[in-house]
Write a protein that holds these residues in place. Structure first.
Motif, short mmCIF file in Angstrom:
data_model
loop_
_atom_site.label_atom_id
_atom_site.label_comp_id
_atom_site.label_asym_id
_atom_site.label_seq_id
_atom_site.Cartn_x
_atom_site.Cartn_y
_atom_site.Cartn_z
N PHE A 1 0.87 -1.18 0.00
CA PHE A 1 0.00 0.00 0.00
C PHE A 1 0.90 1.22 0.00
O PHE A 1 2.12 1.12 0.22
CB PHE A 1 -0.97 0.00 1.19
N PHE A 2 0.31 2.39 -0.31
CA PHE A 2 1.09 3.60 -0.52
C PHE A 2 0.73 4.68 0.50
O PHE A 2 -0.37 4.67 1.08
CB PHE A 2 0.87 4.12 -1.94
N THR B 1 5.43 6.90 -1.58
CA THR B 1 6.18 5.91 -0.83
C THR B 1 5.33 4.67 -0.70
O THR B 1 4.14 4.77 -0.39
CB THR B 1 6.54 6.41 0.59
N PHE B 2 5.92 3.50 -0.96
CA PHE B 2 5.13 2.29 -0.78
C PHE B 2 5.61 1.53 0.45
O PHE B 2 6.77 1.62 0.86
CB PHE B 2 5.14 1.39 -2.03
N PHE B 3 4.68 0.80 1.03
CA PHE B 3 4.96 -0.02 2.21
C PHE B 3 4.63 -1.47 1.85
O PHE B 3 3.63 -1.74 1.18
CB PHE B 3 4.11 0.44 3.39
N ALA B 4 5.49 -2.39 2.27
CA ALA B 4 5.36 -3.79 1.88
C ALA B 4 5.07 -4.67 3.08
O ALA B 4 5.76 -4.60 4.10
CB ALA B 4 6.63 -4.26 1.19
N PRO C 1 10.82 4.63 -1.58
CA PRO C 1 10.21 5.67 -2.42
C PRO C 1 9.73 5.08 -3.74
O PRO C 1 10.30 4.12 -4.27
CB PRO C 1 11.35 6.66 -2.63
N SER C 2 8.65 5.64 -4.27
CA SER C 2 8.10 5.20 -5.56
C SER C 2 7.57 6.43 -6.29
O SER C 2 6.48 6.91 -5.99
CB SER C 2 6.98 4.18 -5.35
N ASN C 3 8.37 6.94 -7.23
CA ASN C 3 8.04 8.19 -7.92
C ASN C 3 7.83 9.28 -6.89
O ASN C 3 8.73 9.58 -6.12
CB ASN C 3 6.83 7.99 -8.81
#
Length: 213
Positions: free
Chosen positions: A156-157, A198-201, A193-195
């Motif tokens: 999720f972001f 920020t994504f969380f795994a 970071p994603s573009n």
């Protein structure tokens, strides 16, 4: 409490696995040349069903599990033969997910997309040895592959967390999701970071990436 669906109709499921495998043995090379990538997911009920509220889709067990893995191996081998006729580099792999076997796939790519799948999974620096001995009669076939240890994750972001309250169907949905995000973030999950986001795994298991030796 999560309710797990009961798996019924053993022979029907085995027949569905066989039909799924047979249908996917032939790689559509014309489509591949156009899209430059293709994949085969496990479309077998009940393992590919859509989850209903407060229930969880079952994972394949015992004979169903063995037959699905056999199917993935056969599909890989047939695709390999067809890809070799192209006389150019290609990516071909089995993604064997544990314990979420139902999300496993065979994937391939060519030309400008040949490296497309390289970043699909996070690969820890500390690698593990693939436990082929746990797969019974399939051990010898699985030992023909090099297996890379990676993580099977859901994401999720930050933008999901920051979604405004009025974007939810109800206030209770908003509050419930905010509690869920807060609980997950406290667990110290992986982030990157994603573009501009920020994504969380959230780790759900292991993704074994198999390519022929």
């Amino acid at each position: 409490m999560i309710r797990y669906r009961k798996v019924r109709g053993n022979n029907r499921i085995l027949k569905s696995i066989e039909e799924w495998k047979t249908y996917n043995l032939d790689l559509d090379l014309e489509y591949l040349q156009s899209s430059q990538r293709n994949y085969c997911k496990i479309w077998v009920s009940p393992f590919a069903d859509i989850s209903i509220r407060d229930s969880e889709i079952p994972s394949p067990k015992r004979k169903h599990r063995q037959e699905i893995i056999k199917g993935l191996l056969e599909i890989y081998n047939h695709w390999e033969t067809q890809l070799n006729t192209l006389n150019k580099p290609y990516y071909l792999a089995i993604w064997l997910l544990e314990p979420r076997l139902e999300k496993s796939q065979v994937v391939c790519a060519i030309d400008s997309m040949v490296d497309f799948y390289d970043i699909t999974f996070y690969k820890p620096k500390a690698q593990r040895k693939f436990p082929s001995q746990n797969y019974g009669k399939l051990t010898n076939q699985l030992d023909q592959f090099n297996w890379t240890y990676a993580l099977d994750e859901d994401h999720f972001f930050q933008s999901d967390i920051d979604l405004e309250k009025d974007r939810y169907a109800t206030k209770s949905d908003y509050l419930e999701m905010q509690k869920w995000y807060k609980r997950k973030l406290k667990q110290g999950i992986r982030s990157a970071p994603s573009n501009d986001d920020t994504f969380f795994a959230i780790q759900k298991g292991i993704a074994w990436i198999g390519t022929k030796k």
